[in-house]
Design a protein around this motif. Sequence first.
Motif, PDB file in Angstrom:
ATOM      1  N   ASP A  81       8.123   2.653  10.716  1.00 12.76           N
ATOM      2  CA  ASP A  81       8.418   1.774  11.844  1.00 12.76           C
ATOM      3  C   ASP A  81       8.953   0.432  11.365  1.00 12.76           C
ATOM      4  O   ASP A  81       9.920  -0.104  11.914  1.00 12.76           O
ATOM      5  CB  ASP A  81       7.169   1.582  12.706  1.00 12.76           C
ATOM      6  CG  ASP A  81       7.459   0.820  13.979  1.00 12.76           C
ATOM      7  OD1 ASP A  81       8.280   1.298  14.788  1.00 12.76           O
ATOM      8  OD2 ASP A  81       6.880  -0.276  14.163  1.00 12.76           O
ATOM      9  N   ARG A  82       8.333  -0.125  10.322  1.00 16.00           N
ATOM     10  CA  ARG A  82       8.790  -1.406   9.786  1.00 16.00           C
ATOM     11  C   ARG A  82      10.211  -1.280   9.233  1.00 16.00           C
ATOM     12  O   ARG A  82      11.034  -2.193   9.390  1.00 16.00           O
ATOM     13  CB  ARG A  82       7.846  -1.875   8.684  1.00 16.00           C
ATOM     14  CG  ARG A  82       6.474  -2.316   9.187  1.00 16.00           C
ATOM     15  CD  ARG A  82       5.506  -2.547   8.035  1.00 16.00           C
ATOM     16  NE  ARG A  82       4.194  -2.927   8.529  1.00 16.00           N
ATOM     17  CZ  ARG A  82       3.760  -4.192   8.595  1.00 16.00           C
ATOM     18  NH1 ARG A  82       4.520  -5.170   8.177  1.00 16.00           N
ATOM     19  NH2 ARG A  82       2.557  -4.466   9.066  1.00 16.00           N
ATOM     20  N   ALA A  83      10.500  -0.165   8.559  1.00 15.53           N
ATOM     21  CA  ALA A  83      11.828   0.010   7.977  1.00 15.53           C
ATOM     22  C   ALA A  83      12.892   0.167   9.062  1.00 15.53           C
ATOM     23  O   ALA A  83      13.991  -0.385   8.955  1.00 15.53           O
ATOM     24  CB  ALA A  83      11.828   1.214   7.041  1.00 15.53           C
TER      25      ALA A  83
ATOM     26  N   LEU B 157       0.835  -1.202   0.000  1.00 16.72           N
ATOM     27  CA  LEU B 157       0.000   0.000   0.000  1.00 16.72           C
ATOM     28  C   LEU B 157       0.868   1.249   0.000  1.00 16.72           C
ATOM     29  O   LEU B 157       0.586   2.217  -0.724  1.00 16.72           O
ATOM     30  CB  LEU B 157      -0.926  -0.015   1.218  1.00 16.72           C
ATOM     31  CG  LEU B 157      -1.839   1.204   1.383  1.00 16.72           C
ATOM     32  CD1 LEU B 157      -2.813   1.324   0.213  1.00 16.72           C
ATOM     33  CD2 LEU B 157      -2.604   1.125   2.715  1.00 16.72           C
ATOM     34  N   ALA B 158       1.929   1.237   0.800  1.00 15.50           N
ATOM     35  CA  ALA B 158       2.834   2.382   0.838  1.00 15.50           C
ATOM     36  C   ALA B 158       3.480   2.600  -0.524  1.00 15.50           C
ATOM     37  O   ALA B 158       3.573   3.738  -1.009  1.00 15.50           O
ATOM     38  CB  ALA B 158       3.905   2.160   1.905  1.00 15.50           C
ATOM     39  N   ASN B 159       3.937   1.532  -1.152  1.00  9.47           N
ATOM     40  CA  ASN B 159       4.586   1.671  -2.453  1.00  9.47           C
ATOM     41  C   ASN B 159       3.602   2.145  -3.518  1.00  9.47           C
ATOM     42  O   ASN B 159       3.939   2.958  -4.380  1.00  9.47           O
ATOM     43  CB  ASN B 159       5.214   0.346  -2.871  1.00  9.47           C
ATOM     44  CG  ASN B 159       6.176   0.502  -4.025  1.00  9.47           C
ATOM     45  OD1 ASN B 159       7.023   1.387  -4.036  1.00  9.47           O
ATOM     46  ND2 ASN B 159       6.048  -0.351  -5.028  1.00  9.47           N
ATOM     47  N   ALA B 160       2.364   1.638  -3.448  1.00 11.62           N
ATOM     48  CA  ALA B 160       1.339   2.100  -4.387  1.00 11.62           C
ATOM     49  C   ALA B 160       1.045   3.580  -4.179  1.00 11.62           C
ATOM     50  O   ALA B 160       0.883   4.345  -5.144  1.00 11.62           O
ATOM     51  CB  ALA B 160       0.068   1.267  -4.228  1.00 11.62           C
ATOM     52  N   ALA B 161       0.990   4.011  -2.922  1.00  9.73           N
ATOM     53  CA  ALA B 161       0.760   5.430  -2.642  1.00  9.73           C
ATOM     54  C   ALA B 161       1.911   6.281  -3.162  1.00  9.73           C
ATOM     55  O   ALA B 161       1.700   7.375  -3.716  1.00  9.73           O
ATOM     56  CB  ALA B 161       0.582   5.642  -1.138  1.00  9.73           C
ATOM     57  N   LEU B 162       3.141   5.788  -3.001  1.00 10.28           N
ATOM     58  CA  LEU B 162       4.300   6.524  -3.496  1.00 10.28           C
ATOM     59  C   LEU B 162       4.252   6.641  -5.024  1.00 10.28           C
ATOM     60  O   LEU B 162       4.570   7.698  -5.583  1.00 10.28           O
ATOM     61  CB  LEU B 162       5.571   5.803  -3.056  1.00 10.28           C
ATOM     62  CG  LEU B 162       6.902   6.468  -3.384  1.00 10.28           C
ATOM     63  CD1 LEU B 162       6.986   7.876  -2.809  1.00 10.28           C
ATOM     64  CD2 LEU B 162       8.057   5.606  -2.867  1.00 10.28           C
TER      65      LEU B 162
ATOM     66  N   HIS C 284      11.005  -7.828   7.397  1.00 10.16           N
ATOM     67  CA  HIS C 284      10.829  -6.397   7.165  1.00 10.16           C
ATOM     68  C   HIS C 284      11.581  -5.912   5.932  1.00 10.16           C
ATOM     69  O   HIS C 284      11.629  -4.712   5.688  1.00 10.16           O
ATOM     70  CB  HIS C 284      11.316  -5.596   8.376  1.00 10.16           C
ATOM     71  CG  HIS C 284      10.608  -5.927   9.654  1.00 10.16           C
ATOM     72  ND1 HIS C 284       9.442  -5.310  10.033  1.00 10.16           N
ATOM     73  CD2 HIS C 284      10.904  -6.822  10.620  1.00 10.16           C
ATOM     74  CE1 HIS C 284       9.049  -5.813  11.203  1.00 10.16           C
ATOM     75  NE2 HIS C 284       9.920  -6.724  11.570  1.00 10.16           N
ATOM     76  N   ALA C 285      12.174  -6.824   5.173  1.00 12.21           N
ATOM     77  CA  ALA C 285      13.027  -6.408   4.058  1.00 12.21           C
ATOM     78  C   ALA C 285      12.256  -5.622   3.010  1.00 12.21           C
ATOM     79  O   ALA C 285      12.809  -4.705   2.378  1.00 12.21           O
ATOM     80  CB  ALA C 285      13.678  -7.636   3.421  1.00 12.21           C
ATOM     81  N   ASP C 286      10.985  -5.962   2.810  1.00 16.15           N
ATOM     82  CA  ASP C 286      10.220  -5.256   1.783  1.00 16.15           C
ATOM     83  C   ASP C 286      10.060  -3.780   2.111  1.00 16.15           C
ATOM     84  O   ASP C 286      10.034  -2.922   1.216  1.00 16.15           O
ATOM     85  CB  ASP C 286       8.860  -5.913   1.543  1.00 16.15           C
ATOM     86  CG  ASP C 286       8.124  -6.264   2.821  1.00 16.15           C
ATOM     87  OD1 ASP C 286       8.568  -5.850   3.906  1.00 16.15           O
ATOM     88  OD2 ASP C 286       7.102  -6.965   2.739  1.00 16.15           O
ATOM     89  N   ALA C 287       9.984  -3.453   3.408  1.00 15.30           N
ATOM     90  CA  ALA C 287       9.870  -2.042   3.799  1.00 15.30           C
ATOM     91  C   ALA C 287      11.149  -1.276   3.512  1.00 15.30           C
ATOM     92  O   ALA C 287      11.118  -0.059   3.276  1.00 15.30           O
ATOM     93  CB  ALA C 287       9.521  -1.936   5.282  1.00 15.30           C
ATOM     94  N   LEU C 288      12.287  -1.966   3.508  1.00 12.45           N
ATOM     95  CA  LEU C 288      13.558  -1.282   3.290  1.00 12.45           C
ATOM     96  C   LEU C 288      13.666  -0.726   1.874  1.00 12.45           C
ATOM     97  O   LEU C 288      14.200   0.364   1.663  1.00 12.45           O
ATOM     98  CB  LEU C 288      14.719  -2.241   3.570  1.00 12.45           C
ATOM     99  CG  LEU C 288      14.842  -2.715   5.025  1.00 12.45           C
ATOM    100  CD1 LEU C 288      15.920  -3.788   5.143  1.00 12.45           C
ATOM    101  CD2 LEU C 288      15.140  -1.545   5.953  1.00 12.45           C
ATOM    102  N   GLY C 289      13.155  -1.465   0.896  1.00 15.96           N
ATOM    103  CA  GLY C 289      13.182  -0.972  -0.477  1.00 15.96           C
ATOM    104  C   GLY C 289      12.355   0.287  -0.644  1.00 15.96           C
ATOM    105  O   GLY C 289      12.757   1.234  -1.340  1.00 15.96           O
TER     106      GLY C 289
END
Length: 618
Positions: free
Chosen positions: A503-505, A477-482, A515-520
């Motif tokens: 927070d996840r990153a 959702l965050a990536n789609a919003a970006l 949590h690796a997906d949040a890092l990207g």
Amino acid sequence: MNDNRLGTAVSPYLRLHADNPVDWREWGPAAFAEARERDVPVLVSIGYATCHWCHVMARESFADPEIAELLRRDFVAVKVDREERPDVDASTMAAAAAFTEQLGWPLTAFMTPDAHVFFAGTYSPPTPVGGHPSFRQVLAAVVDAWHDRRAEVDANATALAGAIRQGAVDAATPDGADGAGADPGLPSVDAVHGVVDTLLQAEDTVHGGFGGAPKFPSAPLLEFLADAGADGVAAAHPLLERSLRVIASSELTDADGGVFRYATQRDWGVPHYERMLYDNAGLLAMAPRDQARGIADFLRDTLRRPDGAFVAAQDSESTIDGLRVEGEWYRRPLADRVALAPPPLDDQVLTGWNGLAIRGLAIAGARHGDDEMIALARSAADALIAGHLRNGHVVVRASTPRGSSTAPPTIEDIGLFAEGLLELAVFTGEVAYAETARTLVDDGLSGTLAVDPVLAASGTATGEQPQTAMRSGTVALANAALTLAALTGVEDYRTAAASLIADRARTGVGRPLGHADALGVALALQRPSREVVVVTSVESPGAVGSAVAMRRAAVTERRPGTVTVLVTPEQARAWATAGFALLESRDALDPAAYVCHDRVCALPARDADELAAQLTSA
């Protein structure tokens, strides 16, 4: 008298237990009301249709009339499909972690009538083995505690529920975020890049991959390496390539291209033979051409329904010579399998998992110039839009040929499907997919997703938990919003993306697994926004010619912070009319490519070499 109520369930996992002598109920307020009326605990058994050890426990224990009678007398028994109800599974897993480090499925939890867990474990054998009590002994101990130490049971259950509730509050309120406009505290680019060193130290330099047995493909971790490599971390791409190569060449990849859920041995040997849509879909996003083609063939030939949607998984077990056997069908040569009944499918269509498949197919199809992958992504998207959405909103999380589940859509469904639709939209130029994705993102950011009434009443709804095998719906959702921020110019989308993953990153810097997906996405948020728009009359990724060379140059250049859109002049006008400001006035030249920063564009490139030069310097 048998009162098993699973015969009309939509879930294939629940229906597998419809013939048990156990008086199973589906999860819901009615089951807990019955427990309250009888003053008995609730046994909640969670699994999924292709879970080998779930099948084993069903044969050993839930098919036993004597155990069924114990459950009928002393419990209300509830069966849950973790694929249909990830919210229930996440909450129960959070509680189960207080009792065992060996989390997995089948998950067996005992709850009070208020839905507070007071004991939990996983598989229990029919007789004691190696210090592990039998299922009968577990039931007896729970009944004893319920009758003779009730105050202690209630106190522990209440305390554990309180801890889960506090954890959910903490997760929803990132450190330092006191309200709207607060700095979400993303980790620095250097800190995120440093995770690659951590992964290098964790690499199994003998057999490849990370850690010991069991060995998982861990697609989100591998995609982070792709992001880090594209962001300039020199060691990331070689590590990614080594990991993908060993997965492709090991027993984890079947002869038909499909990838098994995990290997039970450190050398990637002896797979756990079930094959999940999410593992295969996740690997598509960064797999090299041949590996991606094999996975796409598996999705097309095995998991695809006639309407284009993908079912959830293929079982580890098959029936050979009248016996139910794990893995034997897969161990046969491909030519010999034709004469045998294949392992059954988990025929559940999940919105989020299909979104992940659409994303992977769109990315791989564009990168490798593979028209069929794009076509597979389109047909899946169209099937889900027709069957699981209403007026652009997700109304169905799960469906089977027997109907639609009443389970509410989750952040996984909203985020993963929105992200998949946007990837499909930017590579096909079809603005309708982007418009639907925008509606979904707005839904996800509104905070109005339904909460299960049992979890809401008990205060134990955890929200989405960190995931090691599958891309997070929150991160998607965050990536789609970006992406929408780049396409529309609406900066609120970018702000929302940062708040969702900060927070996840931060956690992922120290604990990347899960949590690796949040890092990207954190890398993308801290890079200047870059947009690449290629306008040509050519639509096919697999076509040839100068215009296609421009498209190929654009899609090959994927890095954090970059959004690439491929459109015809007519499509560019449609995007602009739909409110995607990046595409305004992009229809005058054909072919042309625009490299932009925060939607401020350089002079258009007119051929592939000129575009490549602009991309290199930007």
